[in-house]
Design an enzyme around this catalytic site. Sequence first.
Site, PDB file in Angstrom:
ATOM      1  N   HIS A  75       0.801  -1.151  -0.009  1.00  0.00           N
ATOM      2  CA  HIS A  75      -0.170  -0.128   0.090  1.00  0.00           C
ATOM      3  C   HIS A  75       0.804   1.276  -0.029  1.00  0.00           C
ATOM      4  O   HIS A  75       0.731   2.325  -0.674  1.00  0.00           O
ATOM      5  CB  HIS A  75      -0.895   0.002   1.098  1.00  0.00           C
TER       6      HIS A  75
ATOM      7  N   HIS B  47      -9.427  -2.314  -4.470  1.00  0.00           N
ATOM      8  CA  HIS B  47      -8.376  -2.686  -3.740  1.00  0.00           C
ATOM      9  C   HIS B  47      -7.469  -3.568  -4.462  1.00  0.00           C
ATOM     10  O   HIS B  47      -6.206  -3.464  -4.169  1.00  0.00           O
ATOM     11  CB  HIS B  47      -8.907  -3.306  -2.514  1.00  0.00           C
TER      12      HIS B  47
ATOM     13  N   ASP C 210      -3.346  -3.014  -4.759  1.00  0.00           N
ATOM     14  CA  ASP C 210      -2.274  -3.856  -4.639  1.00  0.00           C
ATOM     15  C   ASP C 210      -1.505  -3.965  -5.806  1.00  0.00           C
ATOM     16  O   ASP C 210      -0.286  -4.116  -5.757  1.00  0.00           O
ATOM     17  CB  ASP C 210      -2.841  -5.377  -4.257  1.00  0.00           C
TER      18      ASP C 210
ATOM     19  N   HIS D  50      -0.816 -11.216  -5.277  1.00  0.00           N
ATOM     20  CA  HIS D  50       0.698 -10.859  -5.104  1.00  0.00           C
ATOM     21  C   HIS D  50       1.706 -11.752  -5.786  1.00  0.00           C
ATOM     22  O   HIS D  50       2.843 -11.234  -6.465  1.00  0.00           O
ATOM     23  CB  HIS D  50       0.983 -10.802  -3.576  1.00  0.00           C
TER      24      HIS D  50
HETATM   25 ZN   LIG Z   1      -3.724  -4.766  -0.098  1.00  0.00          ZN
END
Ligand SMILES: [Zn+2]
Length: 302
Positions: A77, A234, A238, A261
């Site tokens: 973030h 969101h 990311d 991720h």
């Molecule tokens: Zn996040």
Amino acid sequence: MYQTTLNNTVSFEGIGLHSGKHIKVHVHPAFPDTGIQFRRSDIKSSEYTKASPYTVSSTQLATTINCNGGQISTIEHLMSALYGLGIDNAMVEVDGFEVPILDGSANPIVNLLYGAGIKKLNKKRKYIKFKKRIRLEREDKWIELIPSRFFKVTFDINFDDDFVGQQKAYFEVTRDSFSNEIANARTFGFKKDVDALHSMGLAKGGSLDNAVVIDGNQILNEDGLRHKDEFVRHKILDLIGDISLVGYRFFGHIRAYKSGHLLNNIFAKILLESNYCYNMIELEDDKEPEIILQRELNPQII
Ligand SMILES: [Zn+2]
């Protein structure tokens, strides 16, 4: 265009999502070509290490980097806020295992960075301009980059869950669209998963103050959602943070389906290594980023 840094140091503190510990962060101005570097200030031997796809040590639940003697987790973030505001260089000190989760979004950090102000440095910024499509597929997930005159992101999520279900969002990422449309989207999780993480001693700092929690057909947060499609926004937040580890600002349209991720990190490495697919360019200084990244009237893939 010249490289940038902060006018002065900003500091913030709060609970770590995974450790549940109270942690302090200082983000200092830095010289040109520093990039974003991190150091564990609570570990004497920890040295400043440049955040890059290759210094990532884990992508489980968050993006973690190894800074020469210490791990720092949940950097995404903060990385996203720095990229979104166009800050190229900063030195970050963290006195614990992770960057505090704050309200689960990048909004508090964005406000602090705006408060400090952005300083132009005396070295030109290099941009990556992609000229070929690059695509990565893993099982049912994929992520790709299509050449574009602008930096844009399209993201699709598709959860089995009825409440989140399928959401799709598209943004041309500018300082304004990042600050107003993306930065305040919060981390989210399903109550059953949160309970399982707690029982494994994970997500110790997780609460309704720093995450949207979904339970069946509703969310448990009393104030509701910040956007109807806050979940996919969101994921875009990311993704921008994870891809910013490439270390250059770039022109291209990233499209992602169910990426996270791990896939973001692999893709960032692929982008850097695909040097036959891009040119490094510099831009004239009289073109401010807001002008360069102005809205396309006739969007088209080049
Ligand atoms: Zn996040």
